[in-house]
Scaffold this active site. Structure first.
Site, PDB file in Angstrom:
ATOM      1  N   ASP A   1       0.830  -1.206   0.000  1.00 27.55           N
ATOM      2  CA  ASP A   1       0.000   0.000   0.000  1.00 27.55           C
ATOM      3  C   ASP A   1       0.863   1.254   0.000  1.00 27.55           C
ATOM      4  OD1 ASP A   1      -2.805   1.288   0.598  1.00 27.55           O
ATOM      5  OD2 ASP A   1      -1.405   2.199   2.027  1.00 27.55           O
TER       6      ASP A   1
ATOM      7  N   TYR B   1       3.087  10.343  -0.703  1.00 25.76           N
ATOM      8  CA  TYR B   1       4.199   9.908   0.145  1.00 25.76           C
ATOM      9  C   TYR B   1       5.516  10.331  -0.508  1.00 25.76           C
ATOM     10  CZ  TYR B   1       0.698   6.904   2.421  1.00 25.76           C
ATOM     11  OH  TYR B   1      -0.410   6.426   3.081  1.00 25.76           O
TER      12      TYR B   1
ATOM     13  N   SER C   1     -10.165   6.174   2.177  1.00 28.37           N
ATOM     14  CA  SER C   1      -9.491   6.244   3.469  1.00 28.37           C
ATOM     15  C   SER C   1     -10.067   7.391   4.282  1.00 28.37           C
ATOM     16  CB  SER C   1      -7.983   6.460   3.282  1.00 28.37           C
ATOM     17  OG  SER C   1      -7.322   6.558   4.529  1.00 28.37           O
TER      18      SER C   1
ATOM     19  N   GLN D   1      -9.899   2.399   4.512  1.00 31.95           N
ATOM     20  CA  GLN D   1      -8.601   2.404   5.192  1.00 31.95           C
ATOM     21  C   GLN D   1      -8.602   3.427   6.336  1.00 31.95           C
ATOM     22  OE1 GLN D   1      -3.890   3.223   4.266  1.00 31.95           O
ATOM     23  NE2 GLN D   1      -5.099   2.230   2.681  1.00 31.95           N
TER      24      GLN D   1
ATOM     25  N   SER E   1      -1.586   2.211  10.668  1.00 33.09           N
ATOM     26  CA  SER E   1      -1.047   2.425  12.012  1.00 33.09           C
ATOM     27  C   SER E   1      -1.560   1.407  13.027  1.00 33.09           C
ATOM     28  CB  SER E   1      -1.364   3.846  12.500  1.00 33.09           C
ATOM     29  OG  SER E   1      -0.483   4.240  13.526  1.00 33.09           O
TER      30      SER E   1
ATOM     31  N   LYS F   1       8.592  -0.186  22.712  1.00 36.24           N
ATOM     32  CA  LYS F   1       9.965   0.346  22.727  1.00 36.24           C
ATOM     33  C   LYS F   1      10.043   1.772  23.277  1.00 36.24           C
ATOM     34  CE  LYS F   1       9.702   1.545  17.784  1.00 36.24           C
ATOM     35  NZ  LYS F   1      10.183   1.127  16.459  1.00 36.24           N
TER      36      LYS F   1
ATOM     37  N   ARG G   1      11.337   5.501  14.810  1.00 36.99           N
ATOM     38  CA  ARG G   1      10.573   6.417  13.957  1.00 36.99           C
ATOM     39  C   ARG G   1      10.491   7.817  14.575  1.00 36.99           C
ATOM     40  NH1 ARG G   1       4.843   4.839  11.309  1.00 36.99           N
ATOM     41  NH2 ARG G   1       6.297   3.498  10.220  1.00 36.99           N
TER      42      ARG G   1
ATOM     43  N   GLY H   1       4.367  -0.755   8.789  1.00 38.74           N
ATOM     44  CA  GLY H   1       5.571  -0.136   8.259  1.00 38.74           C
ATOM     45  C   GLY H   1       6.783  -0.871   8.798  1.00 38.74           C
TER      46      GLY H   1
ATOM     47  N   SER I   1      11.320  -0.501   8.818  1.00 37.48           N
ATOM     48  CA  SER I   1      12.567   0.100   8.345  1.00 37.48           C
ATOM     49  C   SER I   1      13.707  -0.916   8.321  1.00 37.48           C
ATOM     50  CB  SER I   1      12.951   1.296   9.227  1.00 37.48           C
ATOM     51  OG  SER I   1      13.019   0.918  10.596  1.00 37.48           O
TER      52      SER I   1
END
Length: 332
Positions: free
Chosen positions: A49, A54, A151, A174, A203, A213, A225, A281, A283
């Protein structure tokens, strides 16, 4: 990895999907974007997605390079339209001209002839809804998108579109949805379910807060993040003392159940049959595999009750207007 049917479509999407909101729009380097994307394929994730806004095309361009090396039928690709794509005030929204312009630009960046799912990133109350609906239908008729979604529309906006074009217009919604943000349960879930529209939620880990964390009274971890100005733009939605305290109450519950916090949080999302996929998401590749491990995990009633007790009254509930969303419907 397990898969669920996306609304009234013939698409079977992975319960855990990969999103590109803050990470692949420039938040992390290109080689990490590639590594995370390839890890998603390895984990059985088939649903990706993104959105034109973005990085104003950066995320689509990055995935165009990476995904185009895979057979087109091996992945399900979703993008969106609505937000400003330049400093020109007219270069935004859901007018027919803008939709026609942006789908072509997205397809060029994504290096594909079509997207599987084209979504209205927000509702545009400045444009007659009939014009917007017809423009999206044209995109499908032209073969540039297989299915449509939206969304963060309000129940009124969702119903208005269905009244015009019927329940088959959209296959997905969404919304933001997580243990800490339960607002869509109020009305959106039921309205969509009654019209064959699945939820693909963003999210689901509350931008990482639900991983545990982030600790109360401690600086955010390096490399996280919220340590990045580029990726902390929506931090205030979910990052507050009460939320951090609630998450720490969840940690022993996850440990006693023998699962990680991401697994508990994502399995909690997937307990709802209305949800087709949780958009995560990542990384780092290992985060992709950690998230994917939640697929197929079922939570007992006792565990769900313990979660509710730990969360208390911290979660956002009831109809809540999403960031950048606007109420109201305009007709011709």
């Amino acid at each position: 990895m397990q898969y669920r049917k996306l609304g009234s479509s013939d698409l079977e999407v992975s319960e855990i999907s990969l999103g590109s909101w803050l990470t692949y729009a420039g938040g992390i380097e290109g080689d990490k974007t590639r590594a995370c994307t390839e890890a998603a394929f390895d984990a059985g994730i088939n649903f990706f997605d993104t959105a034109n806004v973005y990085g104003r095309g950066a995320a689509e361009t990055a995935w165009g390079e990476i995904l185009s090396t895979h057979p087109r039928d091996s992945y399900i690709l979703a993008t969106k339209v609505y937000f400003p794509m330049s400093d020109d005030p007219a270069d935004q929204g859901l007018s027919p001209a803008q939709i026609a312009k942006q789908i072509d630009a997205s397809l060029t960046r994504l290096k594909t002839d079509y997207v599987d799912l084209y979504q209205a990133h927000r509702f545009d109350p400045t444009v007659p809804i009939e014009d917007t609906v017809e423009a999206f239908q044209t995109v499908v008729e032209q073969g540039k998108a297989r299915y449509l979604g939206f969304s963060e529309w309000t129940p009124e906006q969702i119903q208005a579109a269905i009244d015009i074009a019927g329940p088959d217009l959209f296959v997905s919604s969404q919304p933001q949805y997580s243990m800490l943000w339960q607002a869509p349960e109020a009305e959106v879930f039921d309205l969509c379910a009654a019209n064959g529209v699945s939820q693909i939620v963003w999210s689901p880990l509350a931008q990482g807060v639900l991983t545990g964390k982030y600790k109360l009274g401690q600086p955010v971890p390096e490399g996280s993040r919220f340590a990045s100005p580029d990726m902390a733009v929506s931090k205030d939605l979910v990052y507050n003392d009460a939320a951090l305290e609630a998450v720490q109450r969840l940690v022993p519950i996850a440990e006693e159940a023998g699962m990680s916090m991401p697994t508990l949080a994502l399995a909690w999302i997937l307990r709802r049959s209305e949800v087709a996929s949780a958009i995560t998401g990542a990384s780092r590749p290992e985060q992709v595999h950690t998230n994917a491990a939640a697929s197929g995990v079922r939570l007992s009633d006792d565990l769900l009750a313990a979660v509710d007790q730990a969360l208390g009254d911290v979660p956002v509930t009831g109809l809540t207007l999403a960031p950048a969303a606007r109420p109201g419907v305009k007709h011709r």
